[in-house]
Design a protein around this motif. Sequence first.
Motif, short mmCIF file in Angstrom:
data_model
loop_
_atom_site.label_atom_id
_atom_site.label_comp_id
_atom_site.label_asym_id
_atom_site.label_seq_id
_atom_site.Cartn_x
_atom_site.Cartn_y
_atom_site.Cartn_z
N UNK A 180 0.82 -1.20 0.00
CA UNK A 180 0.00 0.00 0.00
C UNK A 180 0.85 1.25 0.00
N UNK A 181 0.21 2.37 -0.31
CA UNK A 181 0.86 3.67 -0.32
C UNK A 181 0.12 4.64 0.58
N UNK A 182 0.83 5.65 1.04
CA UNK A 182 0.23 6.62 1.94
C UNK A 182 -0.73 7.53 1.18
N UNK A 183 -1.90 7.75 1.79
CA UNK A 183 -2.92 8.62 1.21
C UNK A 183 -2.99 9.94 1.95
N UNK A 184 -2.92 9.89 3.29
CA UNK A 184 -3.11 11.10 4.07
C UNK A 184 -2.42 10.95 5.41
N UNK A 185 -1.80 12.05 5.88
CA UNK A 185 -1.23 12.11 7.22
C UNK A 185 -2.35 12.49 8.19
N UNK A 186 -2.64 11.59 9.15
CA UNK A 186 -3.79 11.77 10.03
C UNK A 186 -3.47 12.60 11.26
N UNK A 187 -2.22 12.95 11.50
CA UNK A 187 -1.89 13.77 12.66
C UNK A 187 -2.57 15.12 12.56
N UNK A 188 -3.32 15.49 13.62
CA UNK A 188 -4.02 16.77 13.70
C UNK A 188 -5.08 16.95 12.61
N UNK A 189 -5.49 15.85 11.96
CA UNK A 189 -6.56 15.94 10.97
C UNK A 189 -7.91 15.89 11.68
N UNK A 190 -8.96 16.24 10.94
CA UNK A 190 -10.31 16.23 11.50
C UNK A 190 -11.17 15.24 10.73
N UNK A 191 -12.12 14.61 11.41
CA UNK A 191 -13.01 13.64 10.81
C UNK A 191 -14.42 13.93 11.27
N UNK A 192 -15.38 13.79 10.37
CA UNK A 192 -16.77 14.05 10.73
C UNK A 192 -17.67 13.31 9.75
N UNK A 193 -18.88 13.03 10.21
CA UNK A 193 -19.88 12.37 9.36
C UNK A 193 -20.48 13.38 8.41
N UNK A 194 -20.78 12.93 7.19
CA UNK A 194 -21.37 13.80 6.17
C UNK A 194 -22.45 13.02 5.44
N UNK A 195 -23.33 13.77 4.80
CA UNK A 195 -24.30 13.20 3.89
C UNK A 195 -23.81 13.42 2.48
N UNK A 241 -7.48 17.25 6.00
CA UNK A 241 -6.11 17.46 6.43
C UNK A 241 -6.03 18.68 7.34
N UNK A 242 -4.96 18.81 8.13
CA UNK A 242 -4.86 19.97 9.03
C UNK A 242 -4.88 21.30 8.30
N UNK A 243 -4.33 21.35 7.09
CA UNK A 243 -4.34 22.60 6.34
C UNK A 243 -5.67 22.88 5.68
N UNK A 244 -6.54 21.90 5.64
CA UNK A 244 -7.83 22.07 4.99
C UNK A 244 -7.79 21.99 3.48
N UNK A 245 -6.61 21.76 2.90
CA UNK A 245 -6.49 21.73 1.45
C UNK A 245 -6.86 20.36 0.87
N UNK A 246 -6.72 19.32 1.64
CA UNK A 246 -7.02 17.97 1.16
C UNK A 246 -8.22 17.43 1.91
N UNK A 247 -9.19 16.97 1.17
CA UNK A 247 -10.44 16.47 1.73
C UNK A 247 -10.78 15.14 1.08
N UNK A 248 -11.17 14.18 1.88
CA UNK A 248 -11.45 12.84 1.39
C UNK A 248 -12.77 12.35 1.97
N UNK A 249 -13.66 11.89 1.11
CA UNK A 249 -14.96 11.37 1.53
C UNK A 249 -14.96 9.86 1.32
N UNK A 250 -15.24 9.13 2.39
CA UNK A 250 -15.22 7.67 2.37
C UNK A 250 -16.56 7.14 2.84
N UNK A 251 -16.85 5.89 2.46
CA UNK A 251 -18.09 5.23 2.85
C UNK A 251 -17.77 3.85 3.39
#
Length: 729
Positions: A381-396, A408-418
């Motif tokens: 596998x390869x790294x997708x995102x550094x999770x240190x100080x990142x934020x996670x929340x539920x979305x619709x 991501x902590x900088x807010x520039x990278x956003x990933x939506x997963x299911x």
Amino acid sequence: MEQLLLAYQQQDKNDIYATRTAALAGLPIYLKEDSSDIFKTCKVEMEFYEGAVALVADVDEEEVPAGVPFSPRQVFIVLEDQTRSLLSVFEEDSGNLTEYTNQLLQTLQRVFGAQSEMGLATEQLSRQLLDYEKKNFALGKGDEEVITTLQSFAKTVGELNSLHSGLANQMADSMVFPLIQFREKDLTEISTLKEIFGIATDEHEAAMVKYSRLPKKKENEKLKADMMKEVAYTRRKQHQASLQYYCALNALQYRKRVAMLEPMLGYTQAQISFFKKGLELVSKKMESFLSSVSNMTQNIQTQLEAEAEAMRMVQKELLSVEDTVYMPDKETETVNRTLIQKAGYLNIRNKTGLVTTAWDRLFFFTQGGNLMCQPRGAVAGGMVLDLDNSSVMAVECEDRRYCFQITSPSGKMLMILQAESKKEYEEWICTVNNISRQIYLTDNPEAVAIRLNQTAIQAVTPITSFEKRQEGSANPDRAKPGGVQPAGSDSQKTGAAPEPEDLIAPGTPIQFDIMLPASEFQDQNRAGGRRTNPFGETDECTAESDADSLLQQVFDVRFLGSMAVRCGNNQEVIYEAMRQVLAARAIHNIFRTTEAHLMVTSSSLRLIDPQTQVTRIGFQLKEVSQFAAHQENGRLMGFVVEGRDWSDENEEGEPSFSAFVFESNTEGEKICYTINLAKEITEAKKDPDALAQLMKNMPLTNDGKFLLLEPETGDSNSGEGQEDLESEA
């Protein structure tokens, strides 16, 4: 007959030719027939032309006892006018022999090629056996015996390769080469002599045609003599060519026997030599080795059978469960909220165009503080995102269930997963949240995760009505902390980073809704009653204070949550409050907020409903003890408000602190700068000279207020009836 038998008694009984000659000579006598017309004896100079077929024996006159040639020097078969017919038989036999020789040579060359390929293959096999050790198999435990055995086999195969190479060389010398020599020498000679004989015959025929055309009436002696010489020359040449051709055809009958037997003799001798050397090699060196290898393979086979039986039993046990086990979303499963590692399949949303998206099912796992992804068919596998100080929340998202968002902590990278189930969905959110808090770097991450999440349900229980928050609290706009520490405690005096428990008491409830719906305000206006602010403020007071304020700046914000904290002079408490509020929203699927206007004046902070322009909550600027923007996500900001708690019947009241977290449409640093400027104005009001100097350095509007930023609200009144907006925190 008596003379014939006496003469035969003097001959060698093992000579088959003498026996045949005696039987042939005695047959007419036994039949009482006259054999004078059959057996004739003559001198060399005598000629006779009687008979169509004759056997002519060349013998010495003194070696003919009883007139029977028992020991002839040569025997000739003479045919009357059948030379060409017999020649065609020899030529046909020669053609068949040439065809068969070519086919046999191809077969022998194929055998030689196979043997040569066998030598090359065994050499490659020896190298391949040695390469097993160099492969470094990931599951190579227990292969030491196999490696040693393969090295021994490689040595043996190398020795066999030398035998195969020697066998191939012997085949080339004693099997293929003799037949090639027979074809190139003897058969080619027959073909060449046949061509020469044909040319001589054609020349003789041409000379005879010319001779036959000589005129009868006008004879030319010179021309006749020349033609006769030419005919004689061509006849002699044809005779010489025919004799050579006939002798070669006769010799071919003997040479073909040798040519057919010699290759097979060489092949057999080469194989016998190969087998002898191979038997010597195997019998002397390989018996004990092969025995040990056989025992080892039998032991491995026994282990395999035992392992296969164990696997069959495990499979039978696993397959005997009910079908409900395979259902993707089971309500009976319990959620583990203390995980610091997680792996499984998730659907990830990818943009395929400006407005189109596609979902891909990939395998995700966490490693340290990173989120990893391994596509199908990939080795690692390869790294997708550094999770240190990142934020996670539920979305619709696109009417799909169990979707959550990692930012991501900088807010520039956003990933939506299911996730595929509710359990997986909640565990992934908790795991990412635990990793973002860097729990995995501690000495005992599992114990820390359990301690921080043992009261997680109580700590993040959402409070959706402000009236419910007032119960049990003497100060309606602040919650009573679980355990208050003085501002000058040891944790604040030392330079060490405070623990989360020192900043916020475990189990502290979080309030997500701070503003009343606009419908309640409209109902009160219809009743004709005067609107009373639940926080003890009236619109008249706020209007007067706003008019006298030297600073008035409005920002569009979204209220995320508030909670009681233990101190108010440390920015770390704001960061920890932001982390807990975002984690609580993610766990409880609270992702919708309501727009509000945060008005910053030189004396207070006020939250105003954009639809009704009613102040929902306000704080005196002197009560704001700390404020800060998020270090990574610049759109998050918060502040701490200090108050007094009189629930313990203390006349002065115990100090209490509450943290409020917001998400702004602009950078949070601008809001913090404005609050800092308001505090400077408040301090400058105490000294007229300092206030004058401050007003001199800062630009002012036409009405004498500080000009800081352009208003962000725009035509906010046009937003009546606007639906709640989705937070991007």
